[in-house]
Design a protein around this motif. Structure first.
Motif, PDB file in Angstrom:
ATOM      1  N   LYS A 150     -19.878 137.685  81.414  1.00 31.26           N
ATOM      2  CA  LYS A 150     -20.933 136.751  81.822  1.00 31.26           C
ATOM      3  C   LYS A 150     -21.539 137.096  83.182  1.00 31.26           C
ATOM      4  CE  LYS A 150     -19.175 132.823  79.131  1.00 31.26           C
ATOM      5  NZ  LYS A 150     -18.645 131.441  79.196  1.00 31.26           N
ATOM      6  N   PRO A 151     -20.731 137.447  84.200  1.00 27.49           N
ATOM      7  CA  PRO A 151     -21.323 137.786  85.506  1.00 27.49           C
ATOM      8  C   PRO A 151     -22.256 138.994  85.440  1.00 27.49           C
ATOM      9  CG  PRO A 151     -18.976 137.344  85.732  1.00 27.49           C
ATOM     10  CD  PRO A 151     -19.255 137.433  84.268  1.00 27.49           C
ATOM     11  N   VAL A 152     -21.932 139.947  84.571  1.00 33.79           N
ATOM     12  CA  VAL A 152     -22.767 141.140  84.423  1.00 33.79           C
ATOM     13  C   VAL A 152     -24.124 140.760  83.848  1.00 33.79           C
ATOM     14  CG1 VAL A 152     -23.006 143.320  83.181  1.00 33.79           C
ATOM     15  CG2 VAL A 152     -20.816 142.715  84.218  1.00 33.79           C
ATOM     16  N   VAL A 153     -24.113 139.885  82.840  1.00 31.20           N
ATOM     17  CA  VAL A 153     -25.365 139.433  82.234  1.00 31.20           C
ATOM     18  C   VAL A 153     -26.176 138.636  83.245  1.00 31.20           C
ATOM     19  CG1 VAL A 153     -26.405 138.036  80.411  1.00 31.20           C
ATOM     20  CG2 VAL A 153     -24.376 139.426  79.923  1.00 31.20           C
ATOM     21  N   ALA A 154     -25.497 137.742  83.975  1.00 34.13           N
ATOM     22  CA  ALA A 154     -26.181 136.915  84.974  1.00 34.13           C
ATOM     23  C   ALA A 154     -26.851 137.773  86.040  1.00 34.13           C
ATOM     24  CB  ALA A 154     -25.193 135.948  85.613  1.00 34.13           C
ATOM     25  N   ALA A 155     -26.224 138.899  86.373  1.00 33.90           N
ATOM     26  CA  ALA A 155     -26.770 139.796  87.394  1.00 33.90           C
ATOM     27  C   ALA A 155     -27.836 140.734  86.837  1.00 33.90           C
ATOM     28  CB  ALA A 155     -25.648 140.608  88.033  1.00 33.90           C
ATOM     29  N   GLY A 156     -28.014 140.725  85.525  1.00 36.78           N
ATOM     30  CA  GLY A 156     -28.986 141.614  84.906  1.00 36.78           C
ATOM     31  C   GLY A 156     -28.567 143.069  84.930  1.00 36.78           C
ATOM     32  N   ALA A 157     -27.262 143.309  85.069  1.00 33.15           N
ATOM     33  CA  ALA A 157     -26.741 144.681  85.147  1.00 33.15           C
ATOM     34  C   ALA A 157     -26.457 145.210  83.743  1.00 33.15           C
ATOM     35  CB  ALA A 157     -25.489 144.712  86.012  1.00 33.15           C
ATOM     36  N   PHE A 158     -27.493 145.331  82.963  1.00 31.76           N
ATOM     37  CA  PHE A 158     -27.316 145.699  81.557  1.00 31.76           C
ATOM     38  C   PHE A 158     -26.852 147.142  81.372  1.00 31.76           C
ATOM     39  CE2 PHE A 158     -30.443 142.228  81.665  1.00 31.76           C
ATOM     40  CZ  PHE A 158     -29.706 141.284  80.960  1.00 31.76           C
ATOM     41  N   ASP A 159     -27.072 147.973  82.400  1.00 27.41           N
ATOM     42  CA  ASP A 159     -26.563 149.341  82.324  1.00 27.41           C
ATOM     43  C   ASP A 159     -25.041 149.347  82.291  1.00 27.41           C
ATOM     44  OD1 ASP A 159     -26.634 148.307  84.945  1.00 27.41           O
ATOM     45  OD2 ASP A 159     -26.513 150.313  85.818  1.00 27.41           O
ATOM     46  N   GLN A 160     -24.411 148.331  82.899  1.00 26.01           N
ATOM     47  CA  GLN A 160     -22.953 148.232  82.852  1.00 26.01           C
ATOM     48  C   GLN A 160     -22.468 147.909  81.441  1.00 26.01           C
ATOM     49  OE1 GLN A 160     -21.053 145.900  85.951  1.00 26.01           O
ATOM     50  NE2 GLN A 160     -22.722 146.316  87.388  1.00 26.01           N
TER      51      GLN A 160
END
Length: 208
Positions: free
Chosen positions: A184-194
């Protein structure tokens, strides 16, 4: 290719469990870019039905899109009407399985004990989800399959890059992977490359 063949070929069902699905298309595109094309949007978040329709429209045949955490047959019907290509339950829910069978839609029913998994299979679930898989691990899966080798089991809950091959070696036909893949934190940050990078790691782990 139909959904069950796609799942058996890819061996990974990405479980997208978010509080809200306003970035569903971005998440789906990131997963597909990483080599995972079977996606499950769970009903525990807001806008899951709309997300299914949006992702189907945006990605077309590039992704096989299903719905998860389905408890009621009405929920299954709504998701199928929105374009869901398969339906996943967290537990043995025979009315949901029946609703899928009546619509010729793949049901992936959850269960934990041999009895639950067998009943799901007999009710019409072509795939059965061993959940939570972390409780028994690969050895439990192997023990279940010894007397019930015809079950097509998809362990879910606790599957990691470290144990993915162990579950497959124990007899799993595919793996359900959620929080370890889409955080969820990755999605919230928009870090879709991760997410793309994590997907690639899981694909590599599964392929050995």
């Amino acid at each position: 290719m139909n959904p069950i063949d796609q799942i058996l070929e890819s061996k990974i069902v990405a479980i997208v469990r978010l509080d809200t699905y306003d970035r569903a298309i971005d998440v789906a595109q990131a997963l597909v870019a990483g080599g995972i094309n079977v996606l499950e949007f769970t009903l525990t978040g807001r806008g899951a039905i709309e997300a299914i329709s949006a992702v189907r429209g945006a990605l077309g045949d590039a992704a096989c899109v299903g719905v998860g955490t389905v408890l009621q047959q009405e929920e299954a019907a709504a998701a199928i009407d929105a374009g869901a290509q398969f339906v996943v339950t967290p537990a043995l829910r025979k009315p949901v399985i029946a609703a899928c069978v009546n619509r010729n839609i793949l049901a992936l029913s959850g269960g934990f004990t041999p009895t639950e998994l067998l009943e799901a299979h007999e009710a019409g679930a072509a795939l059965v989800k061993l959940f939570p898989a972390r409780q028994g691990g690969p050895n439990y899966l192997k023990d279940v399959l010894a007397p019930l080798p015809f079950l097509k089991i998809v362990p879910t809950g606790g599957v990691s890059t470290a144990n993915a091959r162990d579950f497959l070696a124990a007899g799993a036909v595919a793996l359900g992977i959620g929080g370890n893949l889409i955080a969820k934190p990755v999605v919230a940050a928009g870090a879709f490359d991760q997410i793309t990078a994590a997907a690639r790691e899981y694909v590599a782990a599964v392929q050995g």
